[in-house]
Design a protein around this motif. Structure first.
Motif, PDB file in Angstrom:
ATOM      1  N   GLN A 134     -22.699  28.313  25.232  1.00  0.00           N
ATOM      2  CA  GLN A 134     -23.728  28.517  24.214  1.00  0.00           C
ATOM      3  C   GLN A 134     -23.533  27.534  23.069  1.00  0.00           C
ATOM      4  N   ASP A 135     -24.629  27.318  22.327  1.00  0.00           N
ATOM      5  CA  ASP A 135     -24.578  26.513  21.117  1.00  0.00           C
ATOM      6  C   ASP A 135     -25.286  27.210  19.967  1.00  0.00           C
ATOM      7  N   LEU A 136     -25.486  28.515  20.093  1.00  0.00           N
ATOM      8  CA  LEU A 136     -26.255  29.258  19.102  1.00  0.00           C
ATOM      9  C   LEU A 136     -25.444  29.587  17.864  1.00  0.00           C
ATOM     10  N   CYS A 137     -24.154  29.964  18.059  1.00  0.00           N
ATOM     11  CA  CYS A 137     -23.361  30.447  16.932  1.00  0.00           C
ATOM     12  C   CYS A 137     -21.888  30.143  17.161  1.00  0.00           C
ATOM     13  N   ALA A 138     -21.315  29.304  16.304  1.00  0.00           N
ATOM     14  CA  ALA A 138     -19.904  28.939  16.445  1.00  0.00           C
ATOM     15  C   ALA A 138     -18.984  30.083  16.062  1.00  0.00           C
ATOM     16  N   VAL A 139     -19.496  31.097  15.342  1.00  0.00           N
ATOM     17  CA  VAL A 139     -18.690  32.250  14.961  1.00  0.00           C
ATOM     18  C   VAL A 139     -18.597  33.255  16.103  1.00  0.00           C
ATOM     19  N   CYS A 140     -19.610  33.259  16.970  1.00  0.00           N
ATOM     20  CA  CYS A 140     -19.703  34.295  18.006  1.00  0.00           C
ATOM     21  C   CYS A 140     -19.021  33.915  19.312  1.00  0.00           C
ATOM     22  N   ALA A 141     -19.001  32.638  19.646  1.00  0.00           N
ATOM     23  CA  ALA A 141     -18.442  32.226  20.932  1.00  0.00           C
ATOM     24  C   ALA A 141     -18.138  30.740  20.893  1.00  0.00           C
ATOM     25  N   LEU A 142     -17.429  30.293  21.927  1.00  0.00           N
ATOM     26  CA  LEU A 142     -17.059  28.888  22.038  1.00  0.00           C
ATOM     27  C   LEU A 142     -18.310  28.014  22.075  1.00  0.00           C
ATOM     28  N   PRO A 143     -18.407  26.970  21.233  1.00  0.00           N
ATOM     29  CA  PRO A 143     -19.595  26.110  21.238  1.00  0.00           C
ATOM     30  C   PRO A 143     -19.624  25.170  22.432  1.00  0.00           C
ATOM     31  N   GLY A 144     -20.831  24.807  22.840  1.00  0.00           N
ATOM     32  CA  GLY A 144     -20.996  23.955  24.006  1.00  0.00           C
ATOM     33  C   GLY A 144     -20.399  22.578  23.847  1.00  0.00           C
ATOM     34  N   SER A 145     -20.298  22.071  22.615  1.00  0.00           N
ATOM     35  CA  SER A 145     -19.719  20.749  22.405  1.00  0.00           C
ATOM     36  C   SER A 145     -18.266  20.701  22.868  1.00  0.00           C
ATOM     37  N   THR A 146     -17.556  21.820  22.682  1.00  0.00           N
ATOM     38  CA  THR A 146     -16.169  21.893  23.152  1.00  0.00           C
ATOM     39  C   THR A 146     -16.111  21.823  24.669  1.00  0.00           C
ATOM     40  N   VAL A 147     -17.077  22.453  25.309  1.00  0.00           N
ATOM     41  CA  VAL A 147     -17.129  22.437  26.771  1.00  0.00           C
ATOM     42  C   VAL A 147     -17.376  21.017  27.276  1.00  0.00           C
ATOM     43  N   ALA A 148     -18.280  20.304  26.609  1.00  0.00           N
ATOM     44  CA  ALA A 148     -18.576  18.930  27.013  1.00  0.00           C
ATOM     45  C   ALA A 148     -17.324  18.050  26.916  1.00  0.00           C
ATOM     46  N   GLN A 149     -16.557  18.235  25.849  1.00  0.00           N
ATOM     47  CA  GLN A 149     -15.319  17.469  25.692  1.00  0.00           C
ATOM     48  C   GLN A 149     -14.320  17.834  26.783  1.00  0.00           C
ATOM     49  N   ALA A 150     -14.262  19.134  27.095  1.00  0.00           N
ATOM     50  CA  ALA A 150     -13.332  19.578  28.135  1.00  0.00           C
ATOM     51  C   ALA A 150     -13.729  19.019  29.496  1.00  0.00           C
ATOM     52  N   GLN A 151     -15.030  18.992  29.780  1.00  0.00           N
ATOM     53  CA  GLN A 151     -15.478  18.418  31.050  1.00  0.00           C
ATOM     54  C   GLN A 151     -14.964  16.998  31.226  1.00  0.00           C
ATOM     55  N   GLU A 152     -15.084  16.237  30.167  1.00  0.00           N
ATOM     56  CA  GLU A 152     -14.654  14.839  30.240  1.00  0.00           C
ATOM     57  C   GLU A 152     -13.149  14.740  30.438  1.00  0.00           C
ATOM     58  N   SER A 153     -12.392  15.591  29.740  1.00  0.00           N
ATOM     59  CA  SER A 153     -10.934  15.481  29.807  1.00  0.00           C
ATOM     60  C   SER A 153     -10.367  15.968  31.131  1.00  0.00           C
TER      61      SER A 153
END
Length: 297
Positions: free
Chosen positions: A90-109
């Motif tokens: 999700q990218d709706l709320c950084a307080v509620c759950a892991l943001p999608g930008s972190t997932v994108a970085q993890a995919q690359e790594s």
């Protein structure tokens, strides 16, 4: 298909679509379907205090945001080992759950080419669309059609039951220290239940308020603190009792299991609508099972 769900709503939707046995990664909060954390790798943890008071949690959120620090931690090694084909984020709320930008970085790594589906509903109808999207991505579109049809039918049933009745003005407290007024789909739950959400921001972010400047007038207060269940030391019941003296004495106050039925954008939002409708329009809508909503005053 192997599915990693990085938010509780995604896990719940997957379960209701008959995909529980395809889950290979979940979060520390995922508790529906029951027992999912006992058999599936937990790949997301949090920096928030497990037993903090609302004020303490709010302070941590503000401090970490000011310092540019994340609220959630993705275990990249565990995600790589899970080897998912589909990642729900999700990218709706950084307080509620892991943001999608972190997932994108993890995919690359970690070098995964898994499909990523971001679940970002803003209004109640969007939640139904998200269910359809998950069903399509997970290749079970028929199951999604059936589930959306069931949920829509139940919402239509509540709408028919409350049609033509006066709409109570409802103050929803999505947090208590400090008080927050609800946004996104939460005002829609009140509307669908036959009420009118006072000071709410349909489709937008929840907003902080002051105890001396709460919007009004209102006829009912719903205490539904984000991420908390009904019971427990810091649950909705305890939080509602703690703020009773800050609310008009003549106004009825109810506590609601927010974690299950209000803030998690999954199928049980319809259970939340039915629970709210049962207290706004007693007799017109059946009482829900125990453990969902309870009158405090």
């Amino acid at each position: 298909m192997r599915i990693a769900s990085l938010l509780p709503a995604g896990t719940e939707i997957a379960g209701r679509l008959g995909l529980a046995d395809r889950l290979v990664g979940v979060t520390f909060e995922c508790d529906h379907p029951a027992g999912v954390r006992d058999r599936v790798a937990v790949v997301v943890d949090t920096a928030l205090p497990a037993a903090g008071t609302p004020a303490e949690i709010d302070a941590v959120v503000r401090e970490r945001a000011a310092a540019g620090l994340p609220l959630y931690d993705l275990d990249r090694a565990a995600l790589a080992a899970a080897d998912p084909d589909l990642i729900l984020t999700q990218d709706l709320c950084a307080v509620c759950a892991l943001p999608g930008s972190t997932v994108a970085q993890a995919q690359e790594s970690i070098g995964t080419d898994a499909q990523v589906l971001s679940l970002d509903p803003h209004r109640l109808p969007d939640v139904l669309d998200v269910i359809t999207a998950v069903g399509t991505a997970a290749q079970v579109p028929e199951a999604a059609v059936a589930l959306v049809g069931e949920l829509t039918g139940r919402l239509d049933g509540v709408a028919a039951a409350v049609c033509g009745r006066p709409r109570p003005r409802v103050l929803v407290l999505e947090w208590t220290e400090p008080p927050f007024l609800p946004g996104h789909w939460v005002p829609d739950l009140v509307t669908a239940a036959g009420g009118s959400a006072v000071g709410a921001v349909p489709g937008g972010r929840s907003v902080a308020a002051g105890w001396d400047t709460l919007p009004g007038p209102f006829d009912v207060v719903l205490v539904a603190p984000c991420g908390f269940g009904l019971t427990g030391e810091q649950g909705a019941l305890a939080q509602a009792r703690a703020v009773l003296d800050r609310l008009p004495a003549q106004i009825p106050v109810y506590a609601l299991d927010s974690a299950s039925y209000v803030v998690r954008a999954g199928p049980r939002l319809v259970d939340g609508v039915e629970a709210i409708a049962s207290v706004l329009h007693p007799g017109a809508v059946p009482e829900p099972p125990p453990g969902r909503i309870e009158r405090v005053r």
